[in-house]
Design a protein around this motif. Structure first.
Motif, PDB file in Angstrom:
ATOM      1  N   ALA A   9      -3.344 -53.596 -44.890  1.00 11.82           N
ATOM      2  CA  ALA A   9      -2.587 -52.841 -43.884  1.00 11.82           C
ATOM      3  C   ALA A   9      -1.106 -52.741 -44.245  1.00 11.82           C
ATOM      4  CB  ALA A   9      -2.761 -53.486 -42.513  1.00 11.82           C
ATOM      5  N   ILE A  43      -7.821 -48.316 -46.171  1.00 15.19           N
ATOM      6  CA  ILE A  43      -6.752 -47.699 -45.373  1.00 15.19           C
ATOM      7  C   ILE A  43      -6.876 -46.194 -45.155  1.00 15.19           C
ATOM      8  CG2 ILE A  43      -5.066 -49.504 -46.018  1.00 15.19           C
ATOM      9  CD1 ILE A  43      -4.171 -46.422 -47.526  1.00 15.19           C
ATOM     10  N   LYS A  74      -8.866 -44.126 -43.680  1.00 11.28           N
ATOM     11  CA  LYS A  74      -9.146 -43.630 -42.330  1.00 11.28           C
ATOM     12  C   LYS A  74      -7.901 -43.777 -41.455  1.00 11.28           C
ATOM     13  CE  LYS A  74     -13.255 -43.568 -39.682  1.00 11.28           C
ATOM     14  NZ  LYS A  74     -14.473 -44.234 -39.239  1.00 11.28           N
ATOM     15  N   LYS A  75      -7.303 -44.955 -41.551  1.00  6.27           N
ATOM     16  CA  LYS A  75      -6.107 -45.242 -40.765  1.00  6.27           C
ATOM     17  C   LYS A  75      -4.958 -44.324 -41.182  1.00  6.27           C
ATOM     18  CE  LYS A  75      -4.525 -49.592 -38.839  1.00  6.27           C
ATOM     19  NZ  LYS A  75      -4.270 -51.001 -39.138  1.00  6.27           N
TER      20      LYS A  75
END
Lengths: 626, 195
Positions: A4, A53, A55-56
């Motif tokens: 993240a 990551i 999708k985010k």
């Protein structure tokens, strides 16, 4: 780094990043909308980060079936106006080359960056081809970053350059940039475009000969436009150290040169090239005219050197140039600080001393890479080896393929006689079955099967080949770090996905002899191997068992752990487990009484129990740790 | 100024994890750091070497004579990288051997550990039972953190122990913080005794 952290929207923030992670950050700062790959070391971690990551981050990402498909997928996204990146290892570009060459002709609207991760010294590759020549053959601009910060910064530059010139950009990295960690300072995240819009224009996008003839001329014009860019690019910079020696360098080699010049206070100016195709002729001409000696330092092929020498000849610049063509620098393997020091000593006739410790020569046991403890492939190879022994077949030809399982080449299995490239196990098996009278057995991993073996298997069926083909289905792309593939119910964005059933697919071709086995069930697997070897025609065995590392990770998480140990009272030291299964956790030790005994290393044992299954004396016992 | 460090061990011992924790710790301590690792074939059982320069350096590789510290997770692997050392290099070495297949199959001999240690003359050697310490703590895989603790206690080590501990806590879930911090302290204690 936590995945993240790559998304932290805080310019000036610093992270300790792997080069491959920095590439992802750079792509995000460039507002990348779309990415595709087939995993391959040293590029794999780019995909691993995107898996977590994408999708985010609001972008599309896929693990494509192979590099050619990945190239096509991203080319279409970019021509629709999105910013796209496609990445693979150097030999992956060979697979993608057909599509890659056409994208150079057709050009692009949205930024399209093609990342090639070269592997000098072949840490995990079959060759060390220098893909900088792909820039030359295709006519694409090329960038060569040298460290993690540049991986990030150059990605953003590459996207902008691609759109400015209307051409895909080749982003050439090497192991010592991909797999280097360094401190990376973040910039702002870029804006995404969301969905693209394809505007039809067949004359521009369909390379039938009439169009291609025009396209080639347009490509040559783009190259000249890009050359202008290279001559003025901030990626190409001169570091002045007030000297009469000029060093031209790029990529990982720059780091060793920079440290060397600093350590010994060498009076040498450095031309550090970050954009190396088209060759920045004006810049280099000016640089080599300003010094009285030029040293070109680059790994692998003399790409910069040949260009520099050609330029010197064309511009009548009579400065001595040192490099590989005159034998000073090697053309094989990656460079390192020692090699730079030694070669500069030779060129400059000066000693650059360093105090080195010389350890006493002791013969140390080699420790080559081995199949992990618990690896299901070890059980499969053991079964194949035993089946061949029991059938007294000594000259079977074993074709193998690219994956962890290539390590089956080692003793005692010796399960690799011929290997070319991804998917070659089946095409070569067909060839051997037609060209010789020998029994032929091919081995391929699940991901490699999807990648490049299916056309070969169709060839085998259609041409009536006589062979055994073993698909080692460990439910993942293991060697490159456990990426999903089309045989799994999950895609590159971590979403539920339809999957291809390997057995159904093989039967769908028309092949009748198809057996799925669990390699941990060793005795049953030996039996199936014997049946398959005796079968006339094509016999396909699917050895299905999850990669031990995934199994381990799950059990560690659940807090369950057990290992196996040898009951020395029952053990007869027969050597079946240590010498024939040859698990990396099993070792022999001479005890204080002078007797040699077999033991299991509890720090390496993963509790698969295959050794216990094959032990004829029931001397291997399970020990629960927690 | 730079400190060159070479980590050497066997796949599965957590060499990569330990060295990247130290990298993060260096960043936390405001130090420049570059590190090199190699991924690929065979994650367990093969040689694993990572190299790191903390301070003023571009190169992620440590040249011959440029390793100020060697962290050997396994005695033979420690010995194998000694050519990177200079006289006086600090060598932290876990004394528990992992016998490679080549020795099990009888193609090579695993040398006596004491003999290896004895031959490391002109170096500052800190032998410790990292694997056994970890085993006693209840999880053999924390041996890499024992090694990190040991490393942190070398006189003049540039990265403060607190930064390394903070990086350890960043890396692992809360449930294993305690055991890892204990492992770290045990390692540091061993080297302090020997220093």
């Amino acid at each position: 780094m936590k995945h993240a952290n790559i998304l932290i929207d805080e310019p000036g923030h610093k992270e300790f990043l792997l080069g491959n992670e920095a590439i992802v950050r750079g792509a995000l700062e460039a507002g990348v909308d779309f990415a595709s790959t087939y995993p391959g070391t040293p590029s794999s971690e780019i995909g691993n980060v995107l898996f977590y990551i994408s999708k985010k981050a609001g972008m599309y990402f896929e693990f494509s079936t192979n590099e050619k498909v990945a190239m096509e997928v991203s080319a279409a996204a970019a021509i629709s106006g999105l910013r796209a990146m496609v990445f693979f290892k150097h030999v992956g570009l060979n697979v993608a080359a057909d599509a890659f060459m056409s994208t150079a002709y057709i050009g692009t609207h949205g930024g399209l960056v093609v990342i090639t991760a070269d592997d000098p010294s072949m840490h995990s590759s079959q060759n060390e081809q220098d893909n900088r020549y792909y820039a030359q053959i295709s006519g694409m601009p090329m960038l060569e970053p040298a460290n993690a910060q540049e991986m990030k910064d150059f990605m953003k530059y590459a996207m902008e350059l691609s759109e400015k010139i209307g051409t895909p950009v080749l982003f050439r990295t090497t192991t010592r940039v991909n797999h280097v960690r360094g401190i990376v300072e973040y910039g702002p995240l870029g804006e995404k475009r969301g969905k693209g819009k394809f505007i039809k224009n067949p004359n521009k996008y369909v390379p039938i000969p009439a169009n291609s003839r025009r396209m080639h001329l347009e490509l040559l014009e783009r190259i000249e436009k890009a050359r202008e860019e290279a001559n003025h690019s901030p990626l190409n910079r001169i570091e002045l150290h007030g000297g009469e020696i000029g060093i031209i360098t790029s990529g990982a080699a720059y780091n060793y040169v920079a440290d060397f010049v600093e350590k010994y206070g060498l009076k040498a100016n450095i031309l550090k090239l970050g954009m190396t195709h088209p060759f920045p002729d004006e810049l280099v001409a000016e640089f080599i005219s300003s010094v009285n000696k030029v040293i070109v330092v680059e790994e692998l092929e003399p790409y910069l050197e040949k260009n520099t020498r050609t330029l010197a000849q064309m511009r009548r610049i009579a400065v001595p140039i040192y490099g590989k063509l005159d034998g000073y620098f090697p053309r094989a393997y990656e460079y390192n600080p020692d090699l730079i020091r030694e070669t500069f000593s030779k060129i400059l006739g000066e000693k650059f001393e360093t105090e080195v410790y010389s350890p006493d020569e002791i013969e140390l046991p080699p420790r080559p890479p081995v199949l992990c403890p618990g690896c299901p492939h070890r059980a499969t190879y053991y079964a194949a080896m035993m089946a061949l022994k029991q059938l007294k077949i000594k000259d079977a030809i074993i074709t193998n393929d690219i994956g962890c399982y290539t390590l089956g080449i080692q003793k005692p299995y010796e399960m690799a006689d011929y290997l070319l490239c991804m998917g070659s196990s089946i095409g070569t098996a067909v060839g051997f079955s037609k060209a010789t009278e020998q029994k032929v057995i091919g081995f391929v991993g699940d991901s490699t099967f999807f990648h490049g073996a299916i056309p070969g298997l169709i060839d085998a069926y259609h041409n009536n080949a006589n062979l055994v083909y073993v698909i080692l289905d460990n439910r993942t792309t293991a060697m490159t770090g456990h990426q999903p593939h089309p045989g799994l119910p999950m895609n590159g964005m971590g979403e539920k996905a339809p999957y291809v059933d390997i057995e159904k697919l093989v039967r769908g071709i028309g092949i009748d002899f198809v057996r799925t086995v669990d390699p941990y069930d060793v005795n049953a697997t030996i039996k199936v191997f014997k049946e398959a070897i005796k079968h006339e025609g094509i016999a396909v065995i699917i050895a299905k068992r999850e990669c031990a590392l995934l199994w381990d990770a799950r059990r560690r998480k659940q807090g369950e752990w057990w290992v196996y140990e040898i009951n020395q009272d029952r053990c007869t030291q027969c050597g079946l487990c240590s010498d024939w299964l040859a698990c990396a956790a099993i070792f022999k030790r001479v005890d204080e009484d002078g007797k040699e005994r077999v033991y299991i290393n509890d720090a390496l044992c993963d509790g698969c129990g295959v050794c216990a299954t094959i032990c004829p004396f029931n001397a291997i016992e399970k020990k629960v740790i927690r | 100024m730079k400190t060159g460090i070479v980590f050497a061990g066997v796949g599965g011992q957590g060499v990569l994890t330990a060295s990247s924790i130290l990298g993060v710790a260096s960043l936390k301590a405001g130090l420049n750091v570059v590190m090199s690792e190699v991924h690929g074939m065979a994650q367990r059982g093969g040689v694993v070497v990572t190299e790191m320069n903390i301070g003023d350096a571009h190169s992620p590789l440590v040249g011959r004579g440029e390793a100020d510290i060697i962290v050997g997770f396994e005695p033979v692997e420690a010995y194998r990288v000694l050519s990177k050392a200079h006289p006086g290099t600090h060598v932290v070495v876990n004394v528990e051997p992992i016998v490679p297949i080549s020795a099990s199959l009888g193609n090579a001999q695993y040398p006596e550990v004491q003999m290896l240690l004895d031959r490391m003359n002109n170096l500052k050697v800190y032998p410790l039972e990292a694997t056994q310490i970890a085993r006693d703590l209840g999880n053999v895989i924390t041996a890499n953190i024992v090694m990190l603790g040991a490393l942190s206690a070398i006189p003049g080590f540039p990265v403060p122990a607190d930064s390394i501990k903070a990086a350890i806590m960043d890396k692992f879930p809360k449930s294993v913080h305690e055991i890892n911090l204990k492992a770290f302290d045990k390692g540091a204690e061993q080297v302090r005794k020997l220093a």
